[in-house]
Design an enzyme around this catalytic site. Structure first.
Site, PDB file in Angstrom:
ATOM      1  N   ASP A 238       0.862  -1.194   0.000  1.00 14.73           N
ATOM      2  CA  ASP A 238       0.000   0.000   0.000  1.00 14.73           C
ATOM      3  C   ASP A 238       0.894   1.238   0.000  1.00 14.73           C
ATOM      4  OD1 ASP A 238      -2.392   1.574   0.152  1.00 14.73           O
ATOM      5  OD2 ASP A 238      -2.026   1.884   2.268  1.00 14.73           O
TER       6      ASP A 238
ATOM      7  N   TYR B 124      -0.865   8.572  -2.567  1.00 17.18           N
ATOM      8  CA  TYR B 124      -0.844   8.360  -4.006  1.00 17.18           C
ATOM      9  C   TYR B 124      -2.095   8.969  -4.668  1.00 17.18           C
ATOM     10  CZ  TYR B 124       2.880   4.739  -3.971  1.00 17.18           C
ATOM     11  OH  TYR B 124       4.063   4.050  -3.865  1.00 17.18           O
ATOM     12  N   GLY B 125      -3.143   9.145  -3.853  1.00 18.43           N
ATOM     13  CA  GLY B 125      -4.457   9.506  -4.382  1.00 18.43           C
ATOM     14  C   GLY B 125      -4.507  10.785  -5.194  1.00 18.43           C
TER      15      GLY B 125
ATOM     16  N   CYS C 184      -4.250  -1.340  -2.281  1.00 18.31           N
ATOM     17  CA  CYS C 184      -4.425   0.099  -2.448  1.00 18.31           C
ATOM     18  C   CYS C 184      -5.270   0.290  -3.700  1.00 18.31           C
ATOM     19  CB  CYS C 184      -3.056   0.753  -2.620  1.00 18.31           C
ATOM     20  SG  CYS C 184      -3.120   2.501  -3.020  1.00 18.31           S
ATOM     21  N   ASN C 185      -6.380   0.971  -3.530  1.00 21.07           N
ATOM     22  CA  ASN C 185      -7.270   1.170  -4.683  1.00 21.07           C
ATOM     23  C   ASN C 185      -6.638   2.047  -5.742  1.00 21.07           C
ATOM     24  OD1 ASN C 185     -10.256   0.149  -4.003  1.00 21.07           O
ATOM     25  ND2 ASN C 185      -9.186   0.761  -2.142  1.00 21.07           N
TER      26      ASN C 185
ATOM     27  N   GLU D 239      -4.171   9.173   8.214  1.00 15.02           N
ATOM     28  CA  GLU D 239      -2.705   9.087   8.333  1.00 15.02           C
ATOM     29  C   GLU D 239      -2.188   9.904   9.517  1.00 15.02           C
ATOM     30  OE1 GLU D 239      -0.043   7.702   6.169  1.00 15.02           O
ATOM     31  OE2 GLU D 239      -1.588   6.432   5.283  1.00 15.02           O
TER      32      GLU D 239
ATOM     33  N   CYS E  97     -11.342   2.813  -0.736  1.00 21.12           N
ATOM     34  CA  CYS E  97      -9.997   3.213  -0.330  1.00 21.12           C
ATOM     35  C   CYS E  97      -9.689   2.453   0.947  1.00 21.12           C
ATOM     36  CB  CYS E  97      -9.934   4.719  -0.074  1.00 21.12           C
ATOM     37  SG  CYS E  97      -8.362   5.240   0.651  1.00 21.12           S
ATOM     38  N   THR E  98      -8.507   1.874   0.995  1.00 22.65           N
ATOM     39  CA  THR E  98      -8.196   0.993   2.127  1.00 22.65           C
ATOM     40  C   THR E  98      -8.054   1.733   3.450  1.00 22.65           C
ATOM     41  OG1 THR E  98      -5.869   1.114   1.460  1.00 22.65           O
ATOM     42  CG2 THR E  98      -7.131  -0.775   0.694  1.00 22.65           C
ATOM     43  N   HIS E  99      -7.946   3.047   3.399  1.00 22.18           N
ATOM     44  CA  HIS E  99      -7.882   3.817   4.652  1.00 22.18           C
ATOM     45  C   HIS E  99      -9.253   3.993   5.302  1.00 22.18           C
ATOM     46  CE1 HIS E  99      -3.944   4.946   3.183  1.00 22.18           C
ATOM     47  NE2 HIS E  99      -3.701   5.645   4.271  1.00 22.18           N
TER      48      HIS E  99
HETATM   49  N1  DGL Z   1      -4.811   3.449   0.406  1.00 20.58           N
HETATM   50  C1  DGL Z   1      -5.005   4.137  -0.828  1.00 20.58           C
HETATM   51  C2  DGL Z   1      -6.234   3.617  -1.558  1.00 20.58           C
HETATM   52  O1  DGL Z   1      -6.789   2.621  -1.210  1.00 20.58           O
HETATM   53  C3  DGL Z   1      -5.155   5.608  -0.679  1.00 20.58           C
HETATM   54  C4  DGL Z   1      -4.070   6.315   0.013  1.00 20.58           C
HETATM   55  C5  DGL Z   1      -3.324   7.265  -0.855  1.00 20.58           C
HETATM   56  O2  DGL Z   1      -3.918   8.232  -1.374  1.00 20.58           O
HETATM   57  O3  DGL Z   1      -2.151   7.034  -0.995  1.00 20.58           O
HETATM   58  O4  DGL Z   1      -6.645   4.208  -2.508  1.00 20.58           O
END
Ligand code: DGL
Length: 280
Positions: free
Chosen positions: A16, A48-49, A79-80, A164, A198-200
């Site tokens: 992730d 990453y989003g 991670c989506n 986060e 989103c995994t968060h």
């Molecule tokens: N965990 C990421 C997801 O599932 C999002 C976190 C990020 O933006 O890096 O999309």
């Protein structure tokens, strides 16, 4: 094929951009405790989003290559954003070059497969990062399986930073949870099922529930990804044999170890030992 890739059986890699994938990892370990795992969080470069296709692809490929070098025959992009922006290119363009016998799987397909049986109104919502929403991966995947379902997406750019930074339970989180929920339901009041794409976001679940009207089903991904992985390993005994079964889990981060340890314990509710590595 690069000489450096080991060919002995090894752990399953879970990647992730940061801590969010830990929500997936813990469900996978609950369902499949016998396997060995390596978790890699690119915490130094999260989120990453908000990044472009090119950059998410480049970073994700670096992570996958690193996990292959560490001996993983199978890598889950937990991670989506990485699944939406990098999975297909890696599967099509990079795996044949790196090692065609290894596999990289994502989290979007296992999630959308359950939708058909959940929605009665055939109107669903997806909450995700701006990158995942912009990629249109959810509507495209859902269209392939169930073209009659109408999908509305809502980007929630403030949710990952809240999680986060350990603010998921704070009063400040209420404002942004309510804001994005209202915006999503304003787009389509007939929505009866909402995917947390989103995994968060499972970390915000208590607040998300608070601002979701009665009768709407909220879908978190952990269980779905774990079930789908179990199914995959059953259907692919040749891969199953390559995944070692010692019940261990090792953690790696691209950021400072102390920082990861502190935050990871809120996701996993246990102390972890973590090692910093470079993946560039
Ligand atoms: N965990 C990421 C997801 O599932 C999002 C976190 C990020 O933006 O890096 O999309």
């Amino acid at each position: 094929m690069p000489h450096s890739l080991p060919h002995t059986p090894g752990p399953i890699g879970v990647f992730d951009s940061g801590y969010g994938g830990l929500t997936i990892l813990s469900k996978i370990r609950e369902h499949l405790p016998r396997y060995d795992y390596i978790y890699l969080g690119d915490n130094a470069r999260t989120p990453y989003g908000t990044r472009s296709f090119e950059v998410v692809y480049e970073f994700t490929l670096q992570a996958v290559t690193k996990l292959f070098e560490m001996g993983c025959p199978l890598v889950i992009l937990a991670c989506n954003t990485a699944s939406a922006k990098a999975l297909r290119s890696i599967q099509m363009n990079d795996l044949p070059r790196l090692d065609a016998s290894r596999r990289v799987l994502g989290v979007i397909r296992p999630t959308v497969e359950c939708i058909d049986s959940l929605t009665r109104s055939r109107h669903i919502g997806v909450l995700a990062t701006a990158g995942t929403i912009r990629s249109e991966s959810y509507p495209l995947e859902i269209q392939k399986l169930t073209p009659d379902i109408r999908v509305s997406g809502q980007a929630c750019p403030m949710w990952v930073p809240l999680v986060e930074n350990g603010e998921a339970q704070s009063a400040g989180a209420d404002y942004f949870v309510q804001k994005y929920m209202d915006e999503l339901l304003g787009k389509d009041p007939a929505i009866d099922t909402i995917i947390l794409g989103c995994t968060h976001y499972p970390l915000l679940l208590p607040k998300i529930r608070q601002y979701t009207p009665e009768g709407i089903t909220i879908v978190a991904q952990g269980e779905l990804v774990a079930d789908s992985l179990r199914d995959y390993l059953q259907r692919h005994p040749e891969m199953d044999r390559r995944c070692t079964q010692g019940g261990t889990c090792r953690y790696f981060t691209t950021e400072a170890e102390e920082k990861f340890k502190e935050s990871a314990s809120t996701f996993l509710r246990e102390e972890v030992t973590v090692k910093r590595i470079s993946i560039e």
